[in-house]
Design a protein around this motif. Structure first.
Motif, short mmCIF file in Angstrom:
data_model
loop_
_atom_site.label_atom_id
_atom_site.label_comp_id
_atom_site.label_asym_id
_atom_site.label_seq_id
_atom_site.Cartn_x
_atom_site.Cartn_y
_atom_site.Cartn_z
N LEU A 115 -27.21 30.68 -43.38
CA LEU A 115 -27.86 30.17 -43.85
C LEU A 115 -27.24 30.19 -45.20
O LEU A 115 -27.18 30.93 -46.01
CB LEU A 115 -29.01 29.88 -43.95
N PHE A 116 -26.20 29.20 -45.04
CA PHE A 116 -25.65 29.56 -47.62
C PHE A 116 -27.15 28.70 -48.53
O PHE A 116 -26.91 27.09 -47.72
CB PHE A 116 -24.40 28.81 -47.16
N ILE A 160 -28.75 24.17 -47.14
CA ILE A 160 -29.19 23.51 -47.86
C ILE A 160 -28.83 23.96 -49.76
O ILE A 160 -28.27 25.06 -50.23
CB ILE A 160 -31.33 24.58 -47.77
N THR A 161 -28.96 22.28 -50.96
CA THR A 161 -28.66 22.54 -51.80
C THR A 161 -29.96 23.34 -52.18
O THR A 161 -31.27 21.77 -51.52
CB THR A 161 -28.44 21.66 -52.56
N VAL A 162 -30.36 24.04 -53.05
CA VAL A 162 -31.58 24.12 -54.70
C VAL A 162 -31.68 23.41 -55.56
O VAL A 162 -30.62 24.12 -56.00
CB VAL A 162 -32.57 25.18 -53.86
N SER A 163 -32.62 23.05 -56.46
CA SER A 163 -31.55 22.41 -58.38
C SER A 163 -32.58 24.02 -58.47
O SER A 163 -33.28 24.47 -58.50
CB SER A 163 -32.90 21.67 -58.39
N LEU A 164 -31.03 24.66 -59.76
CA LEU A 164 -31.86 25.45 -59.79
C LEU A 164 -32.59 25.42 -61.20
O LEU A 164 -33.08 26.33 -62.55
CB LEU A 164 -30.72 26.64 -60.58
N GLU A 183 -34.91 24.52 -40.11
CA GLU A 183 -34.02 23.28 -41.29
C GLU A 183 -32.99 23.37 -41.28
O GLU A 183 -31.68 23.53 -40.46
CB GLU A 183 -34.51 23.07 -42.14
N ALA A 184 -32.72 25.16 -41.34
CA ALA A 184 -31.21 25.24 -41.53
C ALA A 184 -30.85 25.78 -40.31
O ALA A 184 -29.64 26.10 -40.22
CB ALA A 184 -32.34 26.94 -42.28
#
Length: 187
Positions: A115-116, A160-164, A183-184
């Motif tokens: 998972l990235f 997944i993309t996560v806001s820093l 989900e991943a």
């Protein structure tokens, strides 16, 4: 068994997020910066961006670490820039990704399931973080080259993309939910 690579440009918080998540889950944590060659660290300290030839042996060594954890059935988290799609393919498939420059075919069991987690945010926020950081070999001046190199993950990559821009606890919780809600790892 779960392998997670927390990725993004320098200053995005990979080490902070990855180490906090690993501590919370009691998983192994690796910081890819610890595996750069002295030559790579020297180049970056001198403001010289790394090229593919500099990064490929480093990425292959990181793939071997992840493969070892996978073989041992150990959950692990790696903080690594993984800026280009090709770099992520090397982390997943090792040298076979370089030789073929193609994604692994179904049925080939050499590819790791990773998972990235892309820590994403605006350059001005990240630049502010880099300005405050001390004792790191990556100077703030190289941030633009990292954004220029960045190829954000996209389908069919497992990411997944996560806001820093969220707080560290919020980021860790979001990643944890993605891991444990499956989900991943949807096929």
């Amino acid at each position: 068994m779960v392998l997670v690579v927390v990725m993004g440009v320098s200053g995005s918080g990979k080490t902070a997020v990855g180490s906090r998540l690993a501590a919370k889950l009691r998983w192994k944590f690796y910081d890819a910066d610890d595996y750069h060659s002295p030559e790579n660290k020297r180049k970056m300290a001198e403001g010289i961006p790394l090229n593919d030839e500099d990064r490929i042996p480093w990425l292959c060594a990181l793939h071997e670490i992840l493969r070892r954890e996978d073989s041992s059935r150990q959950n692990a988290i790696l903080a690594c820039s993984a800026l280009k799609k090709m770099y992520r393919r090397i982390l997943v498939s090792g040298t076979s990704a370089i030789e073929s420059n193609q994604p692994e075919q179904p049925g080939e069991n050499t590819a790791l399931k990773i998972l990235f987690v892309h820590l994403d945010g605006p350059i001005d926020i990240i630049a502010g973080r880099l300005e405050k950081r001390r004792g790191h070999f990556m100077p703030p001046e190289l941030l633009k080259s990292q954004f220029d190199t960045l190829e954000p993950p996209s389908a069919p990559e497992n990411f997944i993309t996560v806001s820093l821009e969220k707080s560290l606890p919020e980021i860790v919780l979001e990643i944890e939910h993605a891991i444990f809600q499956g989900e991943a790892f949807l096929e």
